[in-house]
Write a protein that holds these residues in place. Structure first.
Motif, short mmCIF file in Angstrom:
data_model
loop_
_atom_site.label_atom_id
_atom_site.label_comp_id
_atom_site.label_asym_id
_atom_site.label_seq_id
_atom_site.Cartn_x
_atom_site.Cartn_y
_atom_site.Cartn_z
N ALA A 125 33.73 9.14 19.47
CA ALA A 125 34.34 10.22 18.68
C ALA A 125 34.24 9.96 17.18
N HIS A 126 34.14 8.69 16.77
CA HIS A 126 34.19 8.36 15.35
C HIS A 126 32.85 7.93 14.76
N HIS A 127 31.77 7.93 15.53
CA HIS A 127 30.51 7.42 15.01
C HIS A 127 29.36 8.40 15.25
N ASP A 128 28.44 8.40 14.29
CA ASP A 128 27.22 9.19 14.39
C ASP A 128 26.28 8.51 15.39
N PRO A 129 25.79 9.23 16.42
CA PRO A 129 24.99 8.57 17.46
C PRO A 129 23.63 8.06 16.98
N LEU A 130 23.07 8.63 15.92
CA LEU A 130 21.75 8.21 15.45
C LEU A 130 21.82 6.94 14.62
N THR A 131 22.63 6.95 13.57
CA THR A 131 22.65 5.85 12.60
C THR A 131 23.72 4.81 12.89
N LEU A 156 26.64 5.12 11.83
CA LEU A 156 27.62 5.24 10.76
C LEU A 156 28.82 6.06 11.24
N GLY A 157 29.91 6.00 10.48
CA GLY A 157 31.04 6.84 10.79
C GLY A 157 30.68 8.32 10.60
N ASN A 158 31.42 9.20 11.30
CA ASN A 158 31.20 10.63 11.14
C ASN A 158 32.33 11.23 10.31
N ARG A 159 32.39 12.58 10.28
CA ARG A 159 33.40 13.22 9.44
C ARG A 159 34.82 12.90 9.92
N LEU A 160 35.00 12.80 11.24
CA LEU A 160 36.32 12.45 11.77
C LEU A 160 36.72 11.05 11.30
N ALA A 161 35.78 10.11 11.39
CA ALA A 161 36.06 8.75 10.92
C ALA A 161 36.37 8.75 9.43
N LEU A 162 35.67 9.59 8.68
CA LEU A 162 35.92 9.68 7.24
C LEU A 162 37.35 10.14 6.96
N ASP A 163 37.80 11.16 7.68
CA ASP A 163 39.16 11.67 7.46
C ASP A 163 40.21 10.61 7.80
N VAL A 164 40.01 9.92 8.95
CA VAL A 164 40.97 8.90 9.36
C VAL A 164 40.97 7.74 8.37
N TYR A 165 39.76 7.31 7.97
CA TYR A 165 39.64 6.17 7.06
C TYR A 165 40.27 6.49 5.71
N PHE A 166 40.03 7.71 5.22
CA PHE A 166 40.52 8.07 3.90
C PHE A 166 42.05 7.98 3.85
N GLU A 167 42.69 8.38 4.94
CA GLU A 167 44.15 8.33 4.97
C GLU A 167 44.66 6.89 4.81
N HIS A 168 44.07 5.96 5.56
CA HIS A 168 44.49 4.56 5.47
C HIS A 168 44.10 3.95 4.13
#
Length: 555
Positions: A380-386, A388-400
């Motif tokens: 749910a939190h990672h881009d399957p190709l690279t 890297l984190g995806n937009r959901l991971a970005l939102d969660v990470y930004f909060e912390h």
């Protein structure tokens, strides 16, 4: 007898618990260590191979550049005609001052006598027997690495080690096209070590990495230990037996140790054919896999500690729970279903197997759920190709990250990145090559940021970096952008094709520009648009769009 029987059961429970936990820790240590070692070896092996290829490219690119500089110098009238020796001497002294990589620049007449040179060194000396004249009088000549013979006393090494040179010479032709002399130059081989140091700056992934440059005849031209220079390297590589091979393998070196060894040829750049060099990058197996060994040790130590702890608890608990094991088995089932919170205290000894099966089922169930939840969370939190984190991971990470920045009174850098003219790569080489380039871009971005930073792919060739900054937030964000621009400039190799990719970067800083994540992302996107409009492959700080000096670019 009854009392003795109870003591015997307690010992059995304590020992069985200790053995079970210790065995589980041993199995986990072995399985995790083996799998991690295989994955990490493959990743680091590819990394050292890539470093070898980058070093080879840098060597060829540098030689190609300086060969072109010498060719241009040979067209200067003051050097070609030799009618004003003082002017020629002043010119080459100025050139050596402006281009210090040329340790010595000399102008030879048609007979091979030095008539002008930097610092008047060797002026009047007949060097017609030297290769710089013998071959340089016939055409462009590039000589391989060699010790300084005539210049050894003129340029003593501060370390006491012999200075080595690479020669570049070119004929000086008069207006009629006849040989009028030779322009001879000596490049100090120290520039190769400078290239090595610059290449490995910030490469924290690879610890204790050594680089070797090998000549066409197998002689070591550059090594971490100068004493090895000039020796023949006796190294058997199964995959790298041909000098045109690129890759890595685990090889036993002459010192008897095994190393992860990456190899790549320095096979020239554009019209420069190269000198037959090859580059080897090695890393000790122990250094490469130290994290795996640490993980195995930690798991084993934790398992043994838990074995002791659980055996003590088992010994203590056995005095209360020995009883009819049917009752405790049913209680264990209720505990697994969440109907009770603790097991009842009973006595008995016949139903140990039932208890073991119930407890094992409970552990298996919990383990299965934990793995499933962990896998779902990762997907749910990672881009399957690279990866890297995806937009959901970005939102969660930004909060912390924002909460941490508030606690520490620090700053955050938000970098919006977009590859310039990436569509032609897909159109020309196909989407598979484009995906491979995106994965390599992701690896390089991870290499540029610090451990606690986030790199996320938000779509296509668009990416976002959230970086923790110190008190000098804008300056650190600039430094990070410069590092990314420099790293992306390195050529991409995919399917045998060398691809150059540019990238544009927009930067916003928390809390200088705003405190809302969505607003910071918008500001970074606005700055990214400005960077693209100003010529691409540059960065722009939000709010600095109208000040040219506040935006950076790379050629």
């Amino acid at each position: 007898m009854k009392s003795l029987s109870r003591v015997g059961i307690r010992i059995q429970i304590a020992l069985a618990t200790a053995v079970l936990v210790a065995a589980l820790a041993g199995v986990m240590s072995y399985v995790v260590g083996k799998r991690s070692a295989e994955d990490l070896t493959s990743q680091i092996g590819a990394g050292v191979s890539d470093l070898a290829l980058q070093m080879a490219d840098e060597l060829d690119r540098t030689m190609w550049t300086h060969r072109g500089e010498v060719a241009v110098l040979s067209t200067l009238r003051a050097l070609r005609n030799l009618d004003d020796i003082e002017q020629a001497s002043a010119l080459i002294n100025r050139l050596q001052h402006e281009l210090p990589i040329f340790t010595w620049i000399g102008v030879l007449d048609a007979g091979g006598t030095v008539v002008a040179a930097t610092g008047d060194i060797l002026v009047g000396k007949d060097i017609s027997a030297r290769p710089v004249y013998e071959f340089g009088s016939k055409g462009m000549f590039i000589g391989d690495v060699h010790d300084a013979k005539l210049l050894a006393e003129k340029f003593p090494s501060p370390t006491g080690e012999p200075i080595q040179f690479v020669d570049i010479a070119v004929p000086l032709l008069n207006d009629a096209g006849n040989l009028n002399g030779v322009l001879a130059t000596h490049l100090s081989w120290e520039w190769a070590d400078t290239v090595r140091r610059n290449l490995f700056a910030g490469q924290g992934l690879h610890r204790n990495v050594d680089i070797f440059v090998i000549g066409a005849n197998g002689t070591i031209l550059l090594a971490p230990d100068f004493a090895m220079t000039g020796q023949k390297l006796e190294l058997q590589l199964e995959k790298g037996s041909h000098r045109s091979d690129i890759g890595w393998e685990i090889a036993k070196w002459p010192d008897g140790h095994d190393y992860l060894t990456g190899f790549a040829p320095a096979d020239g750049h554009f019209d420069y054919p190269g000198l037959g060099w090859s580059v080897l990058v090695r890393q000790p197996i122990e250094a490469a896999l130290i994290t795996v060994h640490d993980l195995q040790s930690d798991i084993l130590a934790l398992g043994l500690s838990l074995a002791v702890l659980f055996s003590v608890f088992a010994w203590w608990g056995a005095g209360f729970i020995v009883g009819p094991l049917v009752t405790i088995a049913n209680a264990a089932g209720e505990l697994k279903r969440g109907e009770i919170e603790s097991l009842p205290q009973v006595s008995g000894a016949r139903e140990i197997n039932t208890l073991s099966n119930s407890l094992n089922s409970l552990v298996a169930k919990l383990t299965e759920k934990d793995r499933a939840l962990g896998k779902m969370k990762h997907i749910a939190h990672h881009d399957p190709l690279t990866g890297l984190g995806n937009r959901l991971a970005l939102d969660v990470y930004f909060e912390h990250a924002q909460a941490q920045a508030k606690r520490q009174h620090s700053q955050l850098g938000v970098l919006a990145l977009d590859l310039d003219d990436f569509k032609p790569v897909n159109d020309r080489l196909g989407h598979a090559a484009g995906d491979e380039v995106l994965c390599e871009v992701a690896r390089r971005l991870r290499r540029c940021v610090r451990g606690g930073d986030l790199v996320a792919r938000t779509g296509g060739d668009e990416m976002v970096i959230v970086s923790h900054l110190g008190e000098n937030g804008v300056s650190e964000a600039r430094a990070l952008a410069e590092r990314i621009l420099s790293d992306i400039l390195m050529p991409f190799i995919t399917g045998g094709n060398r691809i150059s990719i540019n990238i544009s970067i927009g930067i916003a800083v928390y809390p200088d520009h705003d405190t809302r994540p969505e607003r910071l992302l918008e500001q970074a996107d606005q700055a990214l648009y400005v960077a693209k409009s100003k010529g691409k492959h540059r960065y722009v700080i939000y709010g600095d769009e109208n000040r040219q000096q506040n935006s950076g670019s790379r050629a």
